[in-house]
Each structure stands twice: as structure tokens, then as C-alpha cells.
Design an enzyme around this catalytic site. Structure first.
Site, PDB file in Angstrom:
ATOM      1  N   LYS A  11      -7.007  -8.440  -1.792  1.00 35.97           N
ATOM      2  CA  LYS A  11      -7.431  -7.787  -0.384  1.00 35.97           C
ATOM      3  C   LYS A  11      -8.728  -8.033   0.094  1.00 35.97           C
ATOM      4  CE  LYS A  11      -4.147  -3.784  -1.469  1.00 35.97           C
ATOM      5  NZ  LYS A  11      -4.190  -2.289  -1.410  1.00 35.97           N
ATOM      6  N   PHE A  59      -3.168   8.072   6.211  1.00 32.06           N
ATOM      7  CA  PHE A  59      -4.187   6.815   6.074  1.00 32.06           C
ATOM      8  C   PHE A  59      -3.615   5.565   6.611  1.00 32.06           C
ATOM      9  CE2 PHE A  59      -2.041   7.248   1.932  1.00 32.06           C
ATOM     10  CZ  PHE A  59      -1.442   5.879   1.706  1.00 32.06           C
ATOM     11  N   ARG A  87       1.731  -4.345 -12.700  1.00 31.94           N
ATOM     12  CA  ARG A  87       1.129  -3.024 -12.135  1.00 31.94           C
ATOM     13  C   ARG A  87      -0.090  -2.605 -13.330  1.00 31.94           C
ATOM     14  NH1 ARG A  87       2.001  -0.792  -7.315  1.00 31.94           N
ATOM     15  NH2 ARG A  87       2.241   1.198  -8.067  1.00 31.94           N
ATOM     16  N   THR A  93      -4.013   3.009  -8.422  1.00 32.40           N
ATOM     17  CA  THR A  93      -4.457   2.749  -7.036  1.00 32.40           C
ATOM     18  C   THR A  93      -5.768   3.265  -6.752  1.00 32.40           C
ATOM     19  OG1 THR A  93      -2.131   3.513  -6.488  1.00 32.40           O
ATOM     20  CG2 THR A  93      -3.794   3.373  -4.488  1.00 32.40           C
ATOM     21  N   ARG A 104      -8.389  -3.313 -10.704  1.00 32.46           N
ATOM     22  CA  ARG A 104      -8.978  -2.576  -9.940  1.00 32.46           C
ATOM     23  C   ARG A 104     -10.225  -1.852 -10.547  1.00 32.46           C
ATOM     24  NH1 ARG A 104      -3.188  -0.292  -7.733  1.00 32.46           N
ATOM     25  NH2 ARG A 104      -3.175  -1.534  -5.698  1.00 32.46           N
ATOM     26  N   ASN A 114      -9.157  -1.545  -2.655  1.00 21.40           N
ATOM     27  CA  ASN A 114      -8.768  -1.354  -4.102  1.00 21.40           C
ATOM     28  C   ASN A 114      -8.543  -2.967  -4.411  1.00 21.40           C
ATOM     29  OD1 ASN A 114      -6.153  -1.344  -3.047  1.00 21.40           O
ATOM     30  ND2 ASN A 114      -5.410   0.082  -4.065  1.00 21.40           N
ATOM     31  N   HIS A 117      -3.100  -5.771  -4.179  1.00 23.41           N
ATOM     32  CA  HIS A 117      -1.870  -5.481  -4.029  1.00 23.41           C
ATOM     33  C   HIS A 117      -0.973  -5.850  -5.408  1.00 23.41           C
ATOM     34  CE1 HIS A 117       1.882  -3.845  -2.128  1.00 23.41           C
ATOM     35  NE2 HIS A 117       2.526  -5.199  -2.613  1.00 23.41           N
TER      36      HIS A 117
HETATM   37  P1  GDP Z   1      -0.297   0.937  -4.747  1.00 23.52           P
HETATM   38  O1  GDP Z   1       1.194   0.674  -4.757  1.00 23.52           O
HETATM   39  O2  GDP Z   1      -1.092   1.200  -5.840  1.00 23.52           O
HETATM   40  O3  GDP Z   1      -0.803  -0.114  -3.682  1.00 23.52           O
HETATM   41  O4  GDP Z   1      -0.336   2.110  -3.814  1.00 23.52           O
HETATM   42  P2  GDP Z   1       0.319   3.069  -2.455  1.00 23.52           P
HETATM   43  O5  GDP Z   1       1.640   2.089  -2.411  1.00 23.52           O
HETATM   44  O6  GDP Z   1       0.627   4.307  -2.650  1.00 23.52           O
HETATM   45  O7  GDP Z   1      -0.515   2.740  -1.209  1.00 23.52           O
HETATM   46  C1  GDP Z   1      -0.648   1.433  -0.696  1.00 23.52           C
HETATM   47  C2  GDP Z   1      -2.199   1.103  -0.262  1.00 23.52           C
HETATM   48  O8  GDP Z   1      -2.547   2.220   0.719  1.00 23.52           O
HETATM   49  C3  GDP Z   1      -3.227   1.205  -1.552  1.00 23.52           C
HETATM   50  O9  GDP Z   1      -3.116   0.069  -2.295  1.00 23.52           O
HETATM   51  C4  GDP Z   1      -4.489   1.476  -0.836  1.00 23.52           C
HETATM   52  O10 GDP Z   1      -4.968   0.321  -0.311  1.00 23.52           O
HETATM   53  C5  GDP Z   1      -4.003   2.552   0.193  1.00 23.52           C
HETATM   54  N1  GDP Z   1      -4.036   4.117   0.047  1.00 23.52           N
HETATM   55  C6  GDP Z   1      -3.330   4.575  -0.798  1.00 23.52           C
HETATM   56  N2  GDP Z   1      -3.732   6.016  -0.878  1.00 23.52           N
HETATM   57  C7  GDP Z   1      -4.680   5.912  -0.107  1.00 23.52           C
HETATM   58  C8  GDP Z   1      -5.445   7.049   0.091  1.00 23.52           C
HETATM   59  O11 GDP Z   1      -5.178   8.421  -0.203  1.00 23.52           O
HETATM   60  N3  GDP Z   1      -6.518   6.904   1.190  1.00 23.52           N
HETATM   61  C9  GDP Z   1      -6.637   5.681   1.693  1.00 23.52           C
HETATM   62  N4  GDP Z   1      -7.402   5.648   2.660  1.00 23.52           N
HETATM   63  N5  GDP Z   1      -5.831   4.504   1.499  1.00 23.52           N
HETATM   64  C10 GDP Z   1      -4.915   4.708   0.522  1.00 23.52           C
END
Ligand code: GDP
Length: 139
Positions: A11, A59, A87, A93, A104, A114, A117
Site C-alpha cells: 500500500k 471509513f 493472511r 488489520t 503489518r 496498514n 493487502h
Molecule cells: P483486511 O482484509 O485486513 O485488509 O481488512 P478489511 O477488509 O476489513 O478492510 C480493508 C481495509 O480498510 C484495511 O486493510 C484498512 O486499510 C482499511 N480499514 C479497515 N478497518 C478500518 C477502520 O476501522 N478505519 C479505517 N480508517 N480504515 C480501516
């Protein structure tokens, strides 16, 4: 049976901070083969398309802004049990909750910025890989 491919992208925060090489080294040392890779930048609209499943989340607008703020390095990776093993390698996350030694934990700045992806299913790995690499040769 789980598949042998997953999709990842380094990212904008991690690319801008010069962690691309270190992260690819971790990925290769964990046994993943990089079969497609490039450096590119998303428009906000493209980021919105990629993260369409999160449209209703509070978000979403911030995420689209962040994901289009700089260069990214998307890749298709190959390994047995690719999605689950990747993962595990990247960690939770939220970097505050990520295990020691994960990508991460080492490189993420926040729950949003973070570092990396990783697809969450074989189906999404195929969709996300096609988003960046449709028609591209894989080696
Ligand atoms: P991942 O599968 O671990 O990437 O997590 P998710 O699919 O839940 O979320 C996608 C992406 O959205 C994450 O990797 C973060 O970059 C962002 N994100 C997730 N949760 C949050 C949050 O609570 N706040 C913010 N600002 N960004 C978030």
C-alpha cells in the site's frame, strides 16, 4: 480444496517509506512465488471500485483517498494454501493487534495505512488479481 494463488498489494504508505524490497523479501522467504507484479497508482474512482464491498463502512471515503494517494505494488502470488498462509504472514488489520514478526506489525502505521493487502478468499483473490492483471502473463 483451497487454491494456490492469492493477490496482494503493497500500500502507499509502505511504498513511500521505502519498504517495498523488504516486504517482497519476507514474501519470498515465506515460500510465495511472485507470478505477476507491477508498480502503479490508483485513481480515487479505481480505489472505490476495488473496495466496493466496503462502500457502506464509515471509513470508505478515507480509504479511497488513502489508497489513491501514492504508488502501490500489486502482485499475484503462488503457494499451496496461499490465501490463508498469506493472511497469517501479514497479520491482523490493526497493527496494534498483529502478531510479532508479521508484515503489518513491522511496517503498518495505523489500521488504515496498514502497509499491505491480502485477499480473504480464493474467489476474491481471483477477482482482485484480474482487477490489476487481466490478460497479463504469469510466470
Ligand atoms: P483486511 O482484509 O485486513 O485488509 O481488512 P478489511 O477488509 O476489513 O478492510 C480493508 C481495509 O480498510 C484495511 O486493510 C484498512 O486499510 C482499511 N480499514 C479497515 N478497518 C478500518 C477502520 O476501522 N478505519 C479505517 N480508517 N480504515 C480501516
Amino acid at each position: 480444496m483451497s487454491g494456490n494463488k492469492t493477490f496482494t498489494m503493497i500500500k502507499p504508505d509502505a511504498v513511500a517509506d521505502g519498504h517495498t524490497g523488504a516486504i517482497i523479501k519476507m514474501i519470498e522467504e515465506a515460500g510465495f512465488k511472485v507470478v505477476a507484479m507491477k508498480k502503479t497508482q490508483l485513481t480515487s474512482e479505481q480505489a472505490g471500485q476495488f473496495y466496493a464491498v466496503h462502500k457502506e463502512r464509515p471509513f470508505y471515503a478515507d480509504l479511497c483517498r488513502y489508497m489513491s494517494s501514492g504508488a502501490i505494488v500489486p502482485m499475484i502470488l503462488e503457494k499451496s494454501n496461499a490465501v490463508a498462509d498469506f493472511r497469517t504472514l501479514i497479520g491482523a488489520t490493526d497493527p496494534a493487534k498483529a502478531d510479532e514478526g508479521t508484515v503489518r506489525k513491522l511496517y503498518a502505521k495505523s489500521i488504515e495505512a496498514n502497509a499491505i493487502h491480502g485477499s480473504d478468499s480464493d474467489e476474491n483473490a481471483a477477482i482482485e488479481g484480474s482487477f490489476f492483471f487481466a490478460g497479463t502473463e504469469q510466470y
